[in-house]
Design an enzyme around this catalytic site. Structure first.
Site, PDB file in Angstrom:
ATOM      1  N   HIS A 481       0.575  -1.266  -0.385  1.00  0.00           N
ATOM      2  CA  HIS A 481       0.127   0.153  -0.024  1.00  0.00           C
ATOM      3  C   HIS A 481       0.756   1.075   0.507  1.00  0.00           C
ATOM      4  O   HIS A 481       0.830   2.040  -0.709  1.00  0.00           O
ATOM      5  CB  HIS A 481      -0.763   0.093   1.473  1.00  0.00           C
ATOM      6  CG  HIS A 481      -2.047   1.235   1.396  1.00  0.00           C
ATOM      7  ND1 HIS A 481      -2.866   1.217   1.350  1.00  0.00           N
ATOM      8  CD2 HIS A 481      -1.474   2.288   1.746  1.00  0.00           C
ATOM      9  CE1 HIS A 481      -3.294   2.239   1.236  1.00  0.00           C
ATOM     10  NE2 HIS A 481      -2.903   3.296   1.978  1.00  0.00           N
ATOM     11  N   GLU A 482       1.788   0.958   1.046  1.00  0.00           N
ATOM     12  CA  GLU A 482       2.589   2.541   1.090  1.00  0.00           C
ATOM     13  C   GLU A 482       3.333   2.645   0.022  1.00  0.00           C
ATOM     14  O   GLU A 482       3.443   3.474  -0.771  1.00  0.00           O
ATOM     15  CB  GLU A 482       3.766   2.813   2.614  1.00  0.00           C
ATOM     16  CG  GLU A 482       2.565   2.644   3.635  1.00  0.00           C
ATOM     17  CD  GLU A 482       1.544   3.843   3.567  1.00  0.00           C
ATOM     18  OE1 GLU A 482       1.843   4.743   3.242  1.00  0.00           O
ATOM     19  OE2 GLU A 482       0.763   3.628   4.247  1.00  0.00           O
ATOM     20  N   HIS A 485       1.651   4.392  -3.103  1.00  0.00           N
ATOM     21  CA  HIS A 485       2.099   5.359  -3.139  1.00  0.00           C
ATOM     22  C   HIS A 485       2.801   6.146  -3.160  1.00  0.00           C
ATOM     23  O   HIS A 485       3.214   7.496  -3.640  1.00  0.00           O
ATOM     24  CB  HIS A 485       1.979   6.577  -1.322  1.00  0.00           C
ATOM     25  CG  HIS A 485       0.596   6.374  -0.854  1.00  0.00           C
ATOM     26  ND1 HIS A 485      -0.540   6.848  -1.704  1.00  0.00           N
ATOM     27  CD2 HIS A 485      -0.383   5.877   0.292  1.00  0.00           C
ATOM     28  CE1 HIS A 485      -1.774   6.621  -0.258  1.00  0.00           C
ATOM     29  NE2 HIS A 485      -1.551   5.948   0.617  1.00  0.00           N
ATOM     30  N   GLU A 510      -6.523   7.881  -1.519  1.00  0.00           N
ATOM     31  CA  GLU A 510      -6.004   6.298  -0.844  1.00  0.00           C
ATOM     32  C   GLU A 510      -6.274   5.213  -2.077  1.00  0.00           C
ATOM     33  O   GLU A 510      -5.854   3.725  -1.922  1.00  0.00           O
ATOM     34  CB  GLU A 510      -6.743   6.425   0.447  1.00  0.00           C
ATOM     35  CG  GLU A 510      -6.690   7.020   1.272  1.00  0.00           C
ATOM     36  CD  GLU A 510      -4.929   6.819   1.996  1.00  0.00           C
ATOM     37  OE1 GLU A 510      -4.228   5.718   1.803  1.00  0.00           O
ATOM     38  OE2 GLU A 510      -4.653   7.044   2.417  1.00  0.00           O
ATOM     39  N   TYR A 652     -11.011   6.491   3.792  1.00  0.00           N
ATOM     40  CA  TYR A 652     -10.058   5.316   3.572  1.00  0.00           C
ATOM     41  C   TYR A 652     -11.228   3.927   2.672  1.00  0.00           C
ATOM     42  O   TYR A 652     -10.848   3.702   1.748  1.00  0.00           O
ATOM     43  CB  TYR A 652      -9.530   4.993   4.721  1.00  0.00           C
ATOM     44  CG  TYR A 652      -8.233   6.000   4.595  1.00  0.00           C
ATOM     45  CD1 TYR A 652      -7.034   4.739   4.398  1.00  0.00           C
ATOM     46  CD2 TYR A 652      -8.217   6.768   5.740  1.00  0.00           C
ATOM     47  CE1 TYR A 652      -5.670   4.862   4.614  1.00  0.00           C
ATOM     48  CE2 TYR A 652      -6.760   7.007   5.710  1.00  0.00           C
ATOM     49  CZ  TYR A 652      -5.445   6.226   5.361  1.00  0.00           C
ATOM     50  OH  TYR A 652      -4.635   6.245   5.495  1.00  0.00           O
TER      51      TYR A 652
END
Length: 717
Positions: A481-482, A485, A510, A652
């Site tokens: 997930h990170e 980003h 997100e 989210y």
């Protein structure tokens, strides 16, 4: 050494040589330079004000300023030097105060207003910048007549900035913990306990457990003693109580500020600029989801209660079952259910996901999907690229890895930017997992491109002599997930830093990362990411074979299909409870930011509201049964609501609507379809916030987004 074609990036990486003195001095220099630009704009006659001599000049100044200011503010999240962290915090306050002053300069606003009224024909991104800046001045109080009300608004903005900085600093520097005996920690993996501080003097024979995630979550999952889990849960909810009055003050001040501007409340003010546009859309979405999820949550709790009753009975503790299912029960019995009903052992699964090999596997996925190449910089490569000649200067800590990122042959072999990974906990470091932009990308005044630098800051367990850092599957998802980003930040191609990468509205930001989480539930990708740690070195193999659970026979190198199947079957186990937890956060956020009157927020008992809503929404019991609703202060640890997600945490959940739609419509059949991956890169990720996010979605999907895939994924369609 890096391959020859990747050895000469057109831009050096930033250096991290800030000192407590330099960061403050550099900040003052940046502020003076910006103020000079604003003063030049004010010298323009109103009749002559156009985009190029107003907003463009400020945008170009923002571009250049951000190359230093982001790093100046970053030190407070990662530096081991407390004096540097403090100086970074002071510098951020100077920047915030200057930002507030700048946003309320009426003389500059008059020129921007005049430029808007000119109605020039601009390119779409410049037009968006002009409109956003113009509206920004109004939202910062310049629509309020000069006088006491505007002065009060400015005072509130400055105080909110102070609160935000102090609140986050308290979270970053939180270093509490509890001492336990090994007997009290029965069930917790021995190698984890061995990694903790060992007690002396009055703590002889005990170990110190911190509230950092790599300590906290496994203990709540594995500690058999419910009193220990309860003690840890309550202490964790009360670890930052200095933030309690700050949180209260923040929500009261936000409400006052919104009403000064003519809004009904802070939520109406914040949501106006997001995809949802109005609080009712958010409330309806959260309310609908709550009504759909609640029955499933209650069913899940009944099954978990039965498991709890059986577990206590098997240990001869029938009398201790009181019919309740508590907060501190959930991680433990959720894990037990997965092991009992699905033969899922997260410890065993983690053995197949050593951190380093998992990262390499993830980067390979992004290479194939998006047409990228990641080249790790070590030793002489770092020295050669550092503007100081010292490779150690291009990182802020010895643990940090750095990569130069390039387009592959199919994308033209161009340079993309720099990616940093800072993956292990240390004192004073940001305590969660996040992506930080270090330097944005943009088009420079001379027409050339400036390339971005971005950092993943996480807190995964450190390696030991017997084991590398091993990731639980949920940590694999977090990393993916990170990193999502980070990729968004890297491949973005906007004219202005204002719209670069993840600078989108909060209820969309997100979605790209949430979509990429699906690759962590795809059998072929799980297989490709995996490598049992015993294959990494003879020492690790020997240590594995000496484990009580080990054996002379080495497991398969990659994770077995049976384990993958078991894992994927658990994707939606206790899913209603997981999403009800997210709903609790989202509804609490809306509750404190959407009061019907200012008196209501002033009178609101915020901690009690937080705990009562958790019980009502998540259905989990807490200490309130004996101790009342004021037992804990979870809002004081809720950095999101002070750090930018205020009246936006719903994002989210709403982003999951968009991410599910994109994945099921485009990638579900073939997750490694490079053609669609590149189309996604160019259509969604490259755009950043340079156009309306709904247009970005519709361009990619070929239609308006739909909730169908989201509800189908949750089993609620």
């Amino acid at each position: 050494m890096a391959p020859a074609k990747y050895q000469n990036p057109p831009q050096r990486p930033p250096v991290f040589v800030g000192t407590p003195q330099s960061v403050v001095e550099d900040t003052k220099r940046l502020i003076a330079k910006s103020k000079k630009v604003q003063d030049e704009i004010v010298s323009v006659n109103l009749d002559d004000a156009v985009f190029s001599n107003t907003v463009l000049l400020m945008a170009q100044d923002d571009n250049v300023m951000s190359l230093e200011s982001h790093i100046i503010g970053f030190y407070q999240a990662v530096s081991t030097d407390k004096t540097l962290r403090d100086a970074s915090t002071d510098a951020e306050k100077l920047l915030d105060d200057f930002g507030i002053e700048s946003a309320m300069r009426e003389d500059v606003f008059q020129r921007v207003d005049a430029a808007v009224k000119k109605g020039e024909k601009l390119d779409p991104e410049s037009q968006r910048l002009l409109e956003k800046d113009h509206k920004g001045y109004i939202r910062n109080g310049l629509g309020v007549p000069a006088g006491p009300k505007r002065d009060r608004f400015k005072e509130i903005k400055k105080r909110l900035s102070e609160i935000s900085i102090t609140f986050q600093k308290t979270l970053n520097e939180e270093n509490g913990g509890l001492w336990f005996t090994r007997e009290e920690l029965d069930g917790v993996p021995a190698d984890l306990i061995d990694s903790w501080d060992q007690g002396t003097a009055e703590n002889e024979g005990k170990v110190r457990l911190t509230f950092k995630y790599p300590d906290l979550f496994p203990t709540l999952k594995y500690a058999k003693n419910p009193e220990i889990r309860k003690k840890l849960t309550v202490a964790n909810e009360n670890k930052c109580n200095d933030n309690v009055p700050l949180f209260r003050e923040a929500v009261i001040l936000r409400d006052e500020a919104a009403r000064i501007l003519g809004y009904k409340n802070h939520a109406e003010f914040r949501i106006e600029d997001k995809m949802a546009k109005q609080p009712k859309t958010v409330d309806d979405f959260l309310g609908d989801l709550r009504s759909r999820l609640a029955p499933g949550g209650l069913e899940e709790i009944e099954k978990l209660k039965e498991l709890k009753k059986t577990d206590l009975s098997s240990r001869g503790q029938d009398s201790s079952f009181d019919g309740h299912y508590y907060l501190w029960d959930h991680r433990y019995y959720d894990r037990l259910m997965l092991e009992r009903d699905f033969q899922l052992d997260h410890q065993t699964i983690s053995e197949f996901f050593p951190l380093e090999t998992t990262i390499r596997g993830m980067l390979h996925i992004f290479e194939e999907l998006f047409g990228l190449a990641f080249v790790e910089l070590k030793g002489k490569d770092r020295d050669a690229l550092s503007e100081t000649g010292k490779g150690s200067d291009i990182v802020w800590h010895e643990d940090v890895q750095v990569f130069s990122v390039w387009d592959d042959d199919g994308e033209g072999n161009g340079f993309v930017g720099y990616l940093y990974l800072d993956l292990h906990p240390r004192e004073g470091k940001y305590g969660h997992a996040a992506n930080f932009n270090l330097q944005p990308g943009f088009i420079q005044a001379n027409g050339t491109r400036r390339y971005p630098a971005t950092a993943l800051v996480c807190n995964f367990s450190k390696p030991t002599p017997k084991k590398p850092s091993l990731l639980k599957h949920d940590e694999v998802v977090t990393l993916f997930h990170e990193l999502g980003h980070g990729i968004h930040d890297l491949v973005s191609k906007t004219t202005y830093s204002r719209f670069h990468g993840t600078n989108t509205v909060r209820d969309f930001v997100e979605a790209p990362s949430q979509m990429l989480e699906n690759w962590c539930w795809t059998p072929s990708q799980l297989k490709s990411l995996s490598k049992h740690y015993s294959y990494l070195s003879p020492a690790y193999l020997a240590a594995y074979q000496q484990e009580p659970s080990g054996s002379k026979s080495q497991p398969t190198e990659q994770i077995p299909d049976e384990l993958i199947d078991n894992l994927i079957r658990t994707k939606h186990v206790n899913d209603a409870l997981f999403n009800l937890r997210q709903l609790h956060f989202g509804i609490f956020d809306m509750t404190v930011h959407e009061p019907s009157s200012h008196e209501d927020i002033e009178k609101m008992e915020i901690s009690e509201t937080y705990n009562r809503l958790r019980k009502e929404i998540s259905k989990l019991d807490g200490p309130e049964i004996a101790d009342g609703w004021g037992w804990g202060h979870g809002e004081a640890t809720f950095g999101h609501l002070i750090g930018g997600y205020d009246a936006g945490y719903y994002g989210y959940l709403s982003s999951q609507v968009y991410s599910a739609d994109m994945f099921y419509s485009v990638f579900k059949k073939d997750p490694m379809n490079g053609k669609e991956g590149r189309r996604y890169r160019h259509t969604v990720l490259e755009r950043g916030g340079s156009q309306e996010e709904m247009k970005t979605l519709e361009d990619f999907l070929g239609r308006a987004p739909s909730t169908e895939a989201f509800y189908r994924e949750l089993g609620l369609s």
